[in-house]
Write a protein that holds these residues in place. Sequence first.
Motif, mmCIF file in Angstrom:
data_model
loop_
_atom_site.group_PDB
_atom_site.id
_atom_site.type_symbol
_atom_site.label_atom_id
_atom_site.label_comp_id
_atom_site.label_asym_id
_atom_site.label_seq_id
_atom_site.Cartn_x
_atom_site.Cartn_y
_atom_site.Cartn_z
ATOM 1 N N GLN A 37 0.825 -1.211 0.000
ATOM 2 C CA GLN A 37 0.000 0.000 0.000
ATOM 3 C C GLN A 37 0.858 1.259 0.000
ATOM 4 O O GLN A 37 0.515 2.261 -0.632
ATOM 5 N N ARG A 38 2.001 1.217 0.675
ATOM 6 C CA ARG A 38 2.902 2.367 0.657
ATOM 7 C C ARG A 38 3.506 2.565 -0.730
ATOM 8 O O ARG A 38 3.642 3.694 -1.209
ATOM 9 N N GLU A 40 2.134 1.630 -3.550
ATOM 10 C CA GLU A 40 1.061 2.122 -4.403
ATOM 11 C C GLU A 40 0.912 3.636 -4.258
ATOM 12 O O GLU A 40 0.742 4.355 -5.252
ATOM 13 N N ARG A 41 1.003 4.126 -3.027
ATOM 14 C CA ARG A 41 0.888 5.566 -2.778
ATOM 15 C C ARG A 41 2.063 6.330 -3.394
ATOM 16 O O ARG A 41 1.884 7.390 -3.984
ATOM 17 N N ALA A 44 1.609 6.485 -7.113
ATOM 18 C CA ALA A 44 0.571 7.454 -7.471
ATOM 19 C C ALA A 44 1.152 8.866 -7.512
ATOM 20 O O ALA A 44 0.784 9.676 -8.374
ATOM 21 N N ASN A 45 2.067 9.160 -6.602
ATOM 22 C CA ASN A 45 2.717 10.477 -6.614
ATOM 23 C C ASN A 45 3.578 10.640 -7.866
ATOM 24 O O ASN A 45 3.541 11.686 -8.529
ATOM 25 N N SER A 97 -2.256 -1.787 -7.464
ATOM 26 C CA SER A 97 -3.509 -1.834 -6.702
ATOM 27 C C SER A 97 -3.860 -3.263 -6.337
ATOM 28 O O SER A 97 -4.293 -3.555 -5.210
ATOM 29 N N GLU A 203 4.588 11.371 3.818
ATOM 30 C CA GLU A 203 3.873 10.203 3.315
ATOM 31 C C GLU A 203 4.634 9.398 2.263
ATOM 32 O O GLU A 203 4.433 8.183 2.168
ATOM 33 N N ILE A 204 5.473 10.059 1.479
ATOM 34 C CA ILE A 204 6.100 9.377 0.342
ATOM 35 C C ILE A 204 7.576 9.064 0.592
ATOM 36 O O ILE A 204 8.011 7.926 0.386
#
Length: 209
Positions: A37-38, A40-41, A44-45, A97, A203-204
């Motif tokens: 999940q990290r 994936e985030r 996305a960035n 995902s 977050e990233i």
Amino acid sequence: MTAPTMNGLIHHAVRRDLARLAAALDPWPDGDRARAQRLERAFANLRRELTHHHEGEDEHVWPFLARTGVEAGLLAEMEAEHGAMSAALAGTATALSRLAQSGSADDAAAARESVEGTRTVVEAHFDHEEKELEPLLRSHEGTPEWKAVTDQLRHRSPGDAGSFFAWLTDGISDEDRAALKATVPAPLTFVLSRALGRRYTKEIAPVWR
């Protein structure tokens, strides 16, 4: 070696992220959904920054080059390559995902394959652009016409600008940092990346540590 332009610095950041993503997927501990999940985030960035970059080129840079006499066929090739990259990025987003939902080693292997395919597509476009268009853009540096284009490219909200500079400088080489300093004053980069780029920093960035 010629110092990279801002366009080159962005290309380097994209290559850096895709390499880190590929490395993070191999080896893969089966069942690690939190890690997935990290990633994936973080992807996305990257996808957001690369999409913004290419939309800016489509809207502002290619029309500018067309006005300077660059062949329409070459610019059409660039637009087609942007489309291929968009499709590749969408495919990788889907694969990540799926991995974020399962955390499985099988889905991690599929995601790795997708990332490597995306790297191939992206690298082909970057190489093409850097060979064919980068020298042309350099020849217009300092002109009022090119300054007007770069002003349009830099038009972002403070939060988006902060996130961009935090991403751009995360893992940047000493050579690229010097090139960035020659383009954007170091104090401004510091304020944007540290003060306004907190979302990325929080977050990233830890995903790659």
